[in-house]
Design an enzyme around this catalytic site. Structure first.
Site, PDB file in Angstrom:
ATOM      1  N   HIS A  22      -0.087  -3.658  -6.646  1.00 46.86           N
ATOM      2  CA  HIS A  22       0.162  -3.620  -5.114  1.00 46.86           C
ATOM      3  C   HIS A  22      -1.121  -3.950  -4.332  1.00 46.86           C
ATOM      4  O   HIS A  22      -2.290  -3.919  -4.801  1.00 46.86           O
ATOM      5  CB  HIS A  22       0.534  -2.094  -4.881  1.00 46.86           C
ATOM      6  CG  HIS A  22       0.992  -1.758  -3.511  1.00 46.86           C
ATOM      7  ND1 HIS A  22       0.185  -1.483  -2.337  1.00 46.86           N
ATOM      8  CD2 HIS A  22       2.176  -1.629  -2.854  1.00 46.86           C
ATOM      9  CE1 HIS A  22       0.793  -1.498  -1.282  1.00 46.86           C
ATOM     10  NE2 HIS A  22       1.921  -1.344  -1.825  1.00 46.86           N
ATOM     11  N   ASP A  54      -3.976   3.642 -10.156  1.00 41.19           N
ATOM     12  CA  ASP A  54      -2.959   3.806  -8.983  1.00 41.19           C
ATOM     13  C   ASP A  54      -1.959   4.435  -9.462  1.00 41.19           C
ATOM     14  O   ASP A  54      -1.161   3.967 -10.188  1.00 41.19           O
ATOM     15  CB  ASP A  54      -2.732   2.237  -8.347  1.00 41.19           C
ATOM     16  CG  ASP A  54      -1.644   2.216  -7.231  1.00 41.19           C
ATOM     17  OD1 ASP A  54      -1.099   3.367  -6.941  1.00 41.19           O
ATOM     18  OD2 ASP A  54      -1.129   1.331  -6.747  1.00 41.19           O
ATOM     19  N   GLN A 110       3.294   5.402  -7.982  1.00 43.78           N
ATOM     20  CA  GLN A 110       4.495   5.447  -8.607  1.00 43.78           C
ATOM     21  C   GLN A 110       4.666   6.135  -9.817  1.00 43.78           C
ATOM     22  O   GLN A 110       5.651   6.143 -10.577  1.00 43.78           O
ATOM     23  CB  GLN A 110       4.902   3.828  -8.925  1.00 43.78           C
ATOM     24  CG  GLN A 110       4.921   3.219  -7.463  1.00 43.78           C
ATOM     25  CD  GLN A 110       5.997   3.466  -6.480  1.00 43.78           C
ATOM     26  OE1 GLN A 110       6.815   4.222  -6.892  1.00 43.78           O
ATOM     27  NE2 GLN A 110       5.781   3.080  -5.274  1.00 43.78           N
ATOM     28  N   LYS A 114       5.176  10.076  -1.017  1.00 43.32           N
ATOM     29  CA  LYS A 114       5.838   9.658  -2.175  1.00 43.32           C
ATOM     30  C   LYS A 114       6.388  10.711  -3.050  1.00 43.32           C
ATOM     31  O   LYS A 114       7.315  10.358  -4.307  1.00 43.32           O
ATOM     32  CB  LYS A 114       5.345   8.301  -2.957  1.00 43.32           C
ATOM     33  CG  LYS A 114       5.259   7.065  -2.243  1.00 43.32           C
ATOM     34  CD  LYS A 114       4.540   5.970  -2.840  1.00 43.32           C
ATOM     35  CE  LYS A 114       3.938   4.857  -2.154  1.00 43.32           C
ATOM     36  NZ  LYS A 114       4.905   4.016  -1.570  1.00 43.32           N
ATOM     37  N   CYS A 174       4.718  -6.072  -1.338  1.00 38.01           N
ATOM     38  CA  CYS A 174       3.271  -5.858  -1.305  1.00 38.01           C
ATOM     39  C   CYS A 174       2.842  -6.484  -2.443  1.00 38.01           C
ATOM     40  O   CYS A 174       1.426  -5.999  -2.661  1.00 38.01           O
ATOM     41  CB  CYS A 174       2.864  -4.722  -1.090  1.00 38.01           C
ATOM     42  SG  CYS A 174       3.372  -3.915   0.750  1.00 38.01           S
TER      43      CYS A 174
END
Length: 405
Positions: A117, A194, A197, A220, A358
């Site tokens: 991303h 990261d 997700q 999220k 993205c």
């Protein structure tokens, strides 16, 4: 899990009865406990923390500090290793500019992937430019998966940072992050993950996986927007410079320009933080913990398997990640531009994402820059999937002009 009961916790379903929401990788709906926690703060105790010499400020400060401990328990790390930021992007930038820019030098290597991303890779592009370090990419298959042997072959003493998403926001594969961390450490590199997700969808073990940095967002994972978390090993956070300076982050400053910073993690939380949002993040953590992260992952995987099998059976679809573990289904309808396909699905009250998501250099892997992404969460149903599949099957029967009018 009792889906009927769960969906009753989310007012968005009652207030939008026709909507089939399949854009959970972008943001999730908020349950009543999170909404009420925000309302409670702004109506009953909307004061600042760590500053007021009065009872209400003490009470809110205590709750704020307890939320840090709650998040630490959720991640399996120490509370002093939890930094509240303004989102995953802010967390990732803090690692890059506060730590990476400080330790990197010409000839050093930042190891990453072409599936990242923008928030995970652009800060490192800039830090590489500023320090003379270089970017190196881990080979990925056409489906985006990484072979550990290929990853290990990329590691040498020049690699100082591995910056990678545990789960791609487009392809949805789970990387073997514990093994990747161990291999990075063998060459003296740190790993910055990261988790935008992954943290909302599976049990996280910061200590057990031996991660160095982990970034994610509240919105999220059923929490409010405007707040995120950076979890970092305490000794590494001590070596990290803040990129904001001001009230709350300093212990003292002097006329000669010298500054004494607060201890970690307070030195990174300059100014008045998003107090209500942090408290509501705590409510989201409670909500997900009560459901059980293993239960959430199991329910999502079963739903993903159900949706994936039906999507793969459509002869009008190119399905880019049929074997992914996360609830992300990335596809195109043959002969239909992704944005047109998403617009048609919208006429059927189905919310998906289209475009490059993205991840603007992912086309180097899957051979296409724009796709349709449907992303699931534990509150989605098989009935919603059935309606989604029916609509996707119909999409190619419409021309790119006809279905818009």
């Amino acid at each position: 899990m009792d889906l009927k009961k769960i969906r009753a916790d989310f007012p968005m379903f009652e207030n939008n009865p026709e909507l089939i929401y399949l854009d959970n990788a972008a943001t999730t709906f908020k349950p009543w406990p999170v909404i009420r926690k925000l309302e409670e703060f702004y109506t009953l105790k909307s004061v600042n923390i760590h500053r007021g010499e009065y009872d209400l400020s003490f009470k809110v400060s205590e709750e704020y500090d307890q939320t840090r401990e709650k998040v630490a328990d959720f991640l399996n790390c120490q509370s002093r290793e939890v930094v509240f930021t303004y989102g995953a992007s802010a967390s990732l930038n803090l690692v890059a500019f506060g730590y990476g820019r400080k330790i990197l030098k010409p000839g050093d290597v930042i190891l990453t992937t072409e599936a990242e991303h923008a928030s995970g890779i652009l800060p490192w592009f800039k830090v590489a430019e500023m320090t003379g370090a270089t970017i190196r990419y881990i080979p990925q298959g056409s489906d985006g998966q990484i072979d550990l042997k290929d990853y290990e072959a990329c590691l040498d003493k020049k690699v100082k940072v591995v910056a990678i998403a545990q789960v791609s926001n487009v392809l949805g594969y789970h990387l073997p992050i514990q093994e990747m961390a161990a291999l990075a450490h063998q060459v003296g590199a740190v790993i910055s993950v990261d988790g935008a997700q992954s943290v909302p969808h599976m049990k996280t073990d910061f200590l057990g996986w031996d991660l160095d940095f982990l970034s994610f967002s509240s919105h999220k994972m059923c929490g409010p927007g405007g707040v995120g978390v950076l979890a970092g090993k305490y000794e590494l956070l001590q070596k990290t410079d803040p990129y904001f300076y001001g009230g709350g982050a300093n212990a003292r400053f002097y006329v000669d320009g010298s500054i004494e910073l607060q201890e970690v993690p307070l030195r990174f939380e300059t100014g008045t933080p998003p107090i209500g949002e942090v408290l509501a993040l705590g409510a989201a953590v409670d909500y997900l913990s009560d459901l059980g992260m293993d239960n959430i992952q199991k329910a999502e995987y079963e739903l993903r398997q159900y949706a994936g099998a039906k999507l793969a059976a459509l002869d009008n679809v190119i399905f880019y990640n049929p074997n992914a573990q996360a609830g992300i289904l990335t596809f195109n309808v043959k002969g239909v531009f992704s944005q047109d396909a998403a617009s048609y699905l919208n006429t059927r009250h189905i919310a998906v994402r289209s475009g490059n998501h993205c991840a603007k250099i992912l086309d180097q892997i899957i051979g296409v820059g724009d796709t349709v992404r449907a992303s699931l969460y534990f509150y989605n149903t098989k009935e919603e999937i059935d309606r989604f599949i029916e609509a996707v099957a119909d999409t190619s029967l419409k021309s790119s002009l006809d279905f818009l009018f």
